[in-house]
Write a protein that holds these residues in place. Structure first.
Motif, PDB file in Angstrom:
ATOM      1  N   GLU A 118       0.831  -1.210   0.000  1.00 27.48           N
ATOM      2  CA  GLU A 118       0.000   0.000   0.000  1.00 27.48           C
ATOM      3  C   GLU A 118       0.865   1.259   0.000  1.00 27.48           C
ATOM      4  OE1 GLU A 118      -2.458  -0.446   3.400  1.00 27.48           O
ATOM      5  OE2 GLU A 118      -3.645  -2.089   2.544  1.00 27.48           O
ATOM      6  N   ALA A 119       1.958   1.225   0.776  1.00 29.89           N
ATOM      7  CA  ALA A 119       2.853   2.387   0.826  1.00 29.89           C
ATOM      8  C   ALA A 119       3.518   2.613  -0.529  1.00 29.89           C
ATOM      9  CB  ALA A 119       3.901   2.181   1.911  1.00 29.89           C
ATOM     10  N   LEU A 120       3.905   1.521  -1.186  1.00 31.97           N
ATOM     11  CA  LEU A 120       4.535   1.629  -2.498  1.00 31.97           C
ATOM     12  C   LEU A 120       3.536   2.163  -3.527  1.00 31.97           C
ATOM     13  CD1 LEU A 120       6.934   1.122  -4.385  1.00 31.97           C
ATOM     14  CD2 LEU A 120       6.124  -1.245  -4.652  1.00 31.97           C
ATOM     15  N   MET A 121       2.308   1.661  -3.478  1.00 27.20           N
ATOM     16  CA  MET A 121       1.283   2.112  -4.422  1.00 27.20           C
ATOM     17  C   MET A 121       0.955   3.596  -4.204  1.00 27.20           C
ATOM     18  SD  MET A 121      -2.524   0.481  -5.071  1.00 27.20           S
ATOM     19  CE  MET A 121      -1.767  -1.127  -5.353  1.00 27.20           C
ATOM     20  N   ALA A 122       0.916   4.008  -2.929  1.00 31.67           N
ATOM     21  CA  ALA A 122       0.632   5.411  -2.632  1.00 31.67           C
ATOM     22  C   ALA A 122       1.714   6.308  -3.224  1.00 31.67           C
ATOM     23  CB  ALA A 122       0.543   5.610  -1.121  1.00 31.67           C
ATOM     24  N   PHE A 123       2.963   5.851  -3.176  1.00 29.30           N
ATOM     25  CA  PHE A 123       4.051   6.624  -3.771  1.00 29.30           C
ATOM     26  C   PHE A 123       3.906   6.694  -5.289  1.00 29.30           C
ATOM     27  CE2 PHE A 123       8.050   5.896  -6.104  1.00 29.30           C
ATOM     28  CZ  PHE A 123       8.572   7.188  -6.042  1.00 29.30           C
ATOM     29  N   GLU A 124       3.716   5.545  -5.923  1.00 35.44           N
ATOM     30  CA  GLU A 124       3.698   5.492  -7.383  1.00 35.44           C
ATOM     31  C   GLU A 124       2.497   6.215  -7.989  1.00 35.44           C
ATOM     32  OE1 GLU A 124       3.986   1.379  -8.393  1.00 35.44           O
ATOM     33  OE2 GLU A 124       6.172   1.317  -8.128  1.00 35.44           O
ATOM     34  N   SER A 125       1.432   6.379  -7.223  1.00 33.79           N
ATOM     35  CA  SER A 125       0.235   7.053  -7.751  1.00 33.79           C
ATOM     36  C   SER A 125       0.194   8.539  -7.387  1.00 33.79           C
ATOM     37  CB  SER A 125      -1.032   6.359  -7.234  1.00 33.79           C
ATOM     38  OG  SER A 125      -1.064   6.392  -5.820  1.00 33.79           O
ATOM     39  N   ASP A 126       1.262   9.034  -6.770  1.00 35.56           N
ATOM     40  CA  ASP A 126       1.316  10.445  -6.377  1.00 35.56           C
ATOM     41  C   ASP A 126       2.385  11.171  -7.198  1.00 35.56           C
ATOM     42  OD1 ASP A 126       1.163  12.880  -5.105  1.00 35.56           O
ATOM     43  OD2 ASP A 126       2.422  12.249  -3.416  1.00 35.56           O
TER      44      ASP A 126
END
Length: 284
Positions: A118-126
């Motif tokens: 989830e933390a990785l996805m939050a980074f990549e989608s920001d």
């Protein structure tokens, strides 16, 4: 629990055995009286000249002894069977408890891995993080980032669809998931710190001009989301921001370039909502 059952078996077996042994003197007494009656002349009334004594019949004593031995053997077999059943039930309870512990441990690893994903996805989608505040978190040539992706791949490879029955495999997965999460935190902090220090890809320290271009690009990207801008103007502002980033040496992985399309769609939605709101106000 096992010791309690064992003592209970011994106590019951001992009680039965003592009861049987207590009957032996009575049986032997009866046998002795029968023998005395046959062999002691004084114990019988005077009678005509005795006839030759018949052989002693030991069948009763033998039968009683055999019955006692058979009873003891039966009791022993019953106790052994009872002990086997008790141990089997205890073993099943232990197996269920062991499996419950395995599942609980596995779920801990799953939760940690999900948190990292989830933390990785939050980074990549920001886009703000990808282009400005944490650029090096997307750069696999950065040592801390490379270490994270290696640990993350290891954890994912050990995350099997079915929960293993081998505790060693479960422990290995949990350890890998924990290591991946720690590696992400390390890589994330590294990316933020180097951004603040003005360090870019491959350890390059940004020049004053490069910093200025990046700062300008960041302002333009934020401006592109302003509903007050026309759609065409917003697209032009965003394109200018990306151009400035390119001239400043900012490298964005191809797998994340989709963020540009997402930004365009986001801008489209912003303007669409703005227009809808303006139309509703005019109708009123």
């Amino acid at each position: 629990m096992g010791k309690f059952l064992l003592w209970l078996e011994v106590a019951m077996g001992g009680t039965v055995l003592i009861a049987l042994i207590a009957q032996i003197p009575k049986v032997l007494s009866v046998i002795a009286e029968d023998i005395k009656a046959v062999t002691d002349p004084a114990s019988t009334p005077s009678a005509p000249p005795p006839t030759p004594a018949e052989p002693i019949d030991w069948s009763l004593a033998i039968g009683i002894g055999a019955s006692i031995l058979a009873a003891l053997a039966g009791i022993g077999a019953t106790l052994l069977m009872w002990r086997y059943v008790a141990r089997r039930r205890l073993s099943k309870r232990e197996q269920r408890a062991r499996r419950a512990d395995q599942i609980a441990l596995w779920q801990q690893g799953v939760a940690v891995l999900a948190k990292t994903s989830e933390a990785l996805m939050a980074f990549e989608s920001d886009p703000e993080s990808v282009y400005f505040t944490r650029r090096l978190l997307a750069d696999v040539n950065e040592p801390a980032t490379a270490a994270f992706y290696t640990a993350y791949d290891t954890a994912q490879s050990r995350h099997t669809e079915a929960i293993p029955t081998d505790t060693g495999m479960i422990t290995a997965f949990v350890e890998a998931a924990t290591a991946a999460h720690r590696a992400f935190e390390t890589a994330d902090e590294n990316a933020r710190r180097k951004t603040r220090m003005g360090i870019s890809h491959d350890g390059h320290r940004l020049t004053a001009d490069e910093r200025r271009k990046i700062d300008q690009a960041q302002k333009l990207m934020r401006q592109a989301h302003d509903p007050a801008l026309t759609r065409a103007h917003a697209h032009n502002v965003l394109a200018k921001a990306l151009e400035l980033l390119g001239t400043a040496g900012v490298i964005i992985p191809e797998r994340l370039t989709g963020n540009f399309i997402e930004q365009l769609e986001s801008i489209e939605n912003i303007h669409r909502r703005a227009l809808a709101g303006a139309g509703a106000g005019a109708c009123q």
